[in-house]
Motif scaffolding. Structure first.
Motif, PDB file in Angstrom:
ATOM      1  N   GLN A  20       0.831  -1.205   0.000  1.00 25.20           N
ATOM      2  CA  GLN A  20       0.000   0.000   0.000  1.00 25.20           C
ATOM      3  C   GLN A  20       0.866   1.257   0.000  1.00 25.20           C
ATOM      4  N   GLU A  21       1.903   1.247   0.811  1.00 27.80           N
ATOM      5  CA  GLU A  21       2.771   2.419   0.898  1.00 27.80           C
ATOM      6  C   GLU A  21       3.476   2.697  -0.424  1.00 27.80           C
ATOM      7  N   ALA A  22       3.908   1.639  -1.104  1.00 28.71           N
ATOM      8  CA  ALA A  22       4.606   1.816  -2.374  1.00 28.71           C
ATOM      9  C   ALA A  22       3.693   2.433  -3.426  1.00 28.71           C
ATOM     10  N   LEU A  23       2.476   1.902  -3.541  1.00 30.32           N
ATOM     11  CA  LEU A  23       1.568   2.457  -4.547  1.00 30.32           C
ATOM     12  C   LEU A  23       1.186   3.895  -4.230  1.00 30.32           C
ATOM     13  N   ARG A  24       0.939   4.190  -2.962  1.00 30.32           N
ATOM     14  CA  ARG A  24       0.630   5.574  -2.591  1.00 30.32           C
ATOM     15  C   ARG A  24       1.774   6.518  -2.945  1.00 30.32           C
ATOM     16  N   ALA A  25       2.999   6.025  -2.796  1.00 31.06           N
ATOM     17  CA  ALA A  25       4.171   6.866  -3.065  1.00 31.06           C
ATOM     18  C   ALA A  25       4.517   6.924  -4.547  1.00 31.06           C
ATOM     19  N   GLY A  26       3.798   6.183  -5.394  1.00 28.28           N
ATOM     20  CA  GLY A  26       4.092   6.196  -6.815  1.00 28.28           C
ATOM     21  C   GLY A  26       5.346   5.442  -7.183  1.00 28.28           C
ATOM     22  N   VAL A  27       5.677   4.399  -6.415  1.00 26.69           N
ATOM     23  CA  VAL A  27       6.844   3.570  -6.722  1.00 26.69           C
ATOM     24  C   VAL A  27       6.353   2.288  -7.396  1.00 26.69           C
ATOM     25  N   PRO A  28       6.808   1.980  -8.610  1.00 23.72           N
ATOM     26  CA  PRO A  28       6.364   0.768  -9.303  1.00 23.72           C
ATOM     27  C   PRO A  28       6.616  -0.475  -8.450  1.00 23.72           C
ATOM     28  N   LEU A  29       5.650  -1.384  -8.463  1.00 15.85           N
ATOM     29  CA  LEU A  29       5.683  -2.531  -7.564  1.00 15.85           C
ATOM     30  C   LEU A  29       5.642  -3.842  -8.333  1.00 15.85           C
ATOM     31  N   VAL A  30       6.521  -4.768  -7.925  1.00 17.45           N
ATOM     32  CA  VAL A  30       6.441  -6.171  -8.325  1.00 17.45           C
ATOM     33  C   VAL A  30       6.067  -6.955  -7.077  1.00 17.45           C
ATOM     34  N   ALA A  31       4.992  -7.741  -7.156  1.00 18.54           N
ATOM     35  CA  ALA A  31       4.511  -8.465  -5.981  1.00 18.54           C
ATOM     36  C   ALA A  31       4.027  -9.842  -6.381  1.00 18.54           C
ATOM     37  N   THR A  32       3.954 -10.741  -5.416  1.00 17.49           N
ATOM     38  CA  THR A  32       3.486 -12.094  -5.677  1.00 17.49           C
ATOM     39  C   THR A  32       1.961 -12.131  -5.778  1.00 17.49           C
ATOM     40  N   ASP A  33       1.483 -13.030  -6.625  1.00 12.20           N
ATOM     41  CA  ASP A  33       0.055 -13.169  -6.899  1.00 12.20           C
ATOM     42  C   ASP A  33      -0.551 -14.109  -5.855  1.00 12.20           C
ATOM     43  N   VAL A  34      -0.699 -13.609  -4.629  1.00 14.44           N
ATOM     44  CA  VAL A  34      -1.146 -14.440  -3.507  1.00 14.44           C
ATOM     45  C   VAL A  34      -2.130 -13.670  -2.629  1.00 14.44           C
ATOM     46  N   GLY A  35      -2.962 -14.423  -1.891  1.00  9.83           N
ATOM     47  CA  GLY A  35      -3.820 -13.843  -0.872  1.00  9.83           C
ATOM     48  C   GLY A  35      -4.638 -12.671  -1.371  1.00  9.83           C
ATOM     49  N   GLY A  36      -4.553 -11.563  -0.622  1.00  9.15           N
ATOM     50  CA  GLY A  36      -5.321 -10.378  -0.964  1.00  9.15           C
ATOM     51  C   GLY A  36      -4.594  -9.398  -1.855  1.00  9.15           C
ATOM     52  N   LEU A  37      -3.370  -9.720  -2.277  1.00 10.55           N
ATOM     53  CA  LEU A  37      -2.605  -8.760  -3.087  1.00 10.55           C
ATOM     54  C   LEU A  37      -3.252  -8.471  -4.444  1.00 10.55           C
ATOM     55  N   PRO A  38      -3.744  -9.477  -5.183  1.00 10.38           N
ATOM     56  CA  PRO A  38      -4.362  -9.152  -6.475  1.00 10.38           C
ATOM     57  C   PRO A  38      -5.549  -8.201  -6.345  1.00 10.38           C
ATOM     58  N   GLU A  39      -6.422  -8.422  -5.359  1.00  7.23           N
ATOM     59  CA  GLU A  39      -7.569  -7.533  -5.196  1.00  7.23           C
ATOM     60  C   GLU A  39      -7.138  -6.165  -4.696  1.00  7.23           C
ATOM     61  N   LEU A  40      -5.991  -6.096  -4.025  1.00  9.33           N
ATOM     62  CA  LEU A  40      -5.486  -4.820  -3.528  1.00  9.33           C
ATOM     63  C   LEU A  40      -4.925  -3.967  -4.655  1.00  9.33           C
ATOM     64  N   VAL A  41      -4.054  -4.539  -5.483  1.00  4.17           N
ATOM     65  CA  VAL A  41      -3.316  -3.739  -6.455  1.00  4.17           C
ATOM     66  C   VAL A  41      -3.959  -3.694  -7.831  1.00  4.17           C
ATOM     67  N   GLY A  42      -4.817  -4.655  -8.172  1.00  8.23           N
ATOM     68  CA  GLY A  42      -5.429  -4.656  -9.492  1.00  8.23           C
ATOM     69  C   GLY A  42      -4.371  -4.691 -10.586  1.00  8.23           C
ATOM     70  N   ASP A  43      -4.505  -3.764 -11.567  1.00  8.64           N
ATOM     71  CA  ASP A  43      -3.543  -3.717 -12.668  1.00  8.64           C
ATOM     72  C   ASP A  43      -2.463  -2.673 -12.428  1.00  8.64           C
ATOM     73  N   ALA A  44      -2.303  -2.253 -11.165  1.00  8.39           N
ATOM     74  CA  ALA A  44      -1.334  -1.203 -10.841  1.00  8.39           C
ATOM     75  C   ALA A  44       0.005  -1.762 -10.380  1.00  8.39           C
ATOM     76  N   ALA A  45       0.232  -3.055 -10.560  1.00  9.18           N
ATOM     77  CA  ALA A  45       1.499  -3.680 -10.191  1.00  9.18           C
ATOM     78  C   ALA A  45       1.725  -4.879 -11.099  1.00  9.18           C
ATOM     79  N   VAL A  46       2.960  -5.349 -11.145  1.00 10.10           N
ATOM     80  CA  VAL A  46       3.286  -6.578 -11.870  1.00 10.10           C
ATOM     81  C   VAL A  46       3.222  -7.723 -10.871  1.00 10.10           C
ATOM     82  N   LEU A  47       2.369  -8.708 -11.141  1.00 15.57           N
ATOM     83  CA  LEU A  47       2.196  -9.850 -10.246  1.00 15.57           C
ATOM     84  C   LEU A  47       2.940 -11.065 -10.797  1.00 15.57           C
TER      85      LEU A  47
END
Length: 388
Positions: free
Chosen positions: A287-314
């Protein structure tokens, strides 16, 4: 935090219970305690003394009573149950709200005479005997709590499947970070980052669930890039020594920073944020990274996909090749990074705020303790179920 005047006033009394925490759960409880106190509630926090030292619940407007609930089950749990029972008897609260499975189990065993809410912040990932005991505890907590709140949809589904009479989604808002105190150039200079050299940041507890071994193995491959990225991990925890050994053996360009209180500064200096966990709900650093406008790579697990949508690379969990490819792809594509930064800020603007979280909890507590009902006052020896 958004002005608490926007939250409904609930002039009741709530006990917030947590186990050992050095990160997200403790931050969330402090945020909730502060918001509820500002909205007119009487707030008691019960948890290990170390959590008060780190999160300063009293500074947020709450009272604090030490109840030593360790992160893992121990014979001392019986003392924690007795201590919580005494604290609740003295406080005479309207609602008990436990955060996490460990705190939830202790709260269930303390048998509060008022409604019990338990927020599920984490999934059970352990195997063996510890995993079996944790899954048994899950079932007990799910069936005994008046309401189970899940920080992500999969946790809500898990609680319902285990027999929770009422399971609901309750997204956990990351506390708003302060503005950076240092310039980007100063942050990068701290780590010896040269002009044009990428700085990759990850923040989280050094724990096997975070899979920093995957990050280290991927980073070892980036050593041959020109310029080679600098990778820093902010956080402390039990995996420090194994990770340090792995970094040394792999000659990976990774620095373990330990616990940091300047995450806003670190994000200001970063080119890329990375989350490699096996599971997360609404991970605070994501959450902090997206708010700060820092591109994010994250794992496609748990609640992360519903959190970031298409705003990160999963990427799939535990996949070094996927992490390597995703990071290389973004480092080689300035336009793609800029687009993700834009999407991240837009996505974050639509998330529930801290004030929204507090307002939802105040409404829930009011639902469980309508005006004039008051907390039950059983005799000291009378049994109670924790059910409404």
């Amino acid at each position: 935090m958004t002005d608490a005047s926007s939250a409904p006033r609930w002039p009741g009394s709530v006990a917030l219970v947590l186990a050992s925490s050095t990160g997200g759960v403790g931050q969330h409880v402090r945020s909730v305690a502060r918001g509820l106190a500002e909205a007119g509630a009487s707030v008691l926090v019960c948890g290990p003394a170390a959590t008060q030292e780190q999160f300063d619940f009293t500074g947020a407007g709450a009272r604090f009573v030490p109840v030593e609930i360790p992160a893992s089950p121990t014979p001392a749990d019986a003392r924690a149950v007795a201590a919580l029972r005494r604290a609740l008897a003295d406080a005479k609260v309207d609602v008990v709200h436990a955060h996490g499975l460990r705190a939830g189990l202790v709260a269930v065993l303390a048998r509060p005479a008022v409604p019990l809410v338990v927020t599920w912040h984490n999934a059970v990932l352990a195997g063996g005997l510890r995993g079996q005991l944790s899954r048994l505890a899950e079932r007990v907590v799910a069936r005994s709590a008046t309401i189970a709140l899940g920080a992500s949809a999969d946790l809500v589904a898990r609680a319902a499947a285990l027999g929770a009479p009422d399971a609901r989604l309750a997204p956990v808002a990351a506390p708003t970070l302060p503005a950076p105190r240092r310039r980007r150039t100063a942050v990068r200079a701290e780590f010896g980052v040269a002009a044009g050299q990428p700085l990759i940041l990850s923040v989280g507890r050094l724990h096997p669930q975070k899979r920093y071994d995957v990050l280290v193995d991927a980073a070892a491959r980036w050593r041959t890039r020109r310029p080679a990225p600098v990778v820093v991990i902010a956080g402390s925890g039990p995996a420090y020594l194994p990770l340090a050994a792995r970094i040394s053996a792999a000659r990976a360009p990774v620095t373990l920073l330990g616990h940091r209180t300047d995450v806003a500064d670190l994000l200001a200096g970063a080119d890329l944020a990375l989350v490699t966990s096996d599971w997360e709900a609404r991970q605070l650093f994501a959450q902090e990274a997206l708010r700060a406008g820092v591109p994010l790579v994250a794992t496609d697990v748990g609640g992360l996909p519903e959190l970031v949508g298409d705003a990160a690379v999963l990427v799939p969990p535990g996949d070094v090749d996927a992490v390597d490819a995703a990071v290389r792809g973004l480092l080689d594509d300035d336009a793609r990074r800029a687009e993700l930064a834009r999407r991240g800020v837009e996505r974050a603007a639509a998330w529930p705020t801290e004030a929204d979280t507090v307002a939802a909890l105040a409404a829930l507590y009011a639902e469980l303790s309508p005006p004039g009902s008051g907390p039950a006052r059983p005799d000291a020896g009378a049994p109670s179920t924790g059910q409404r």
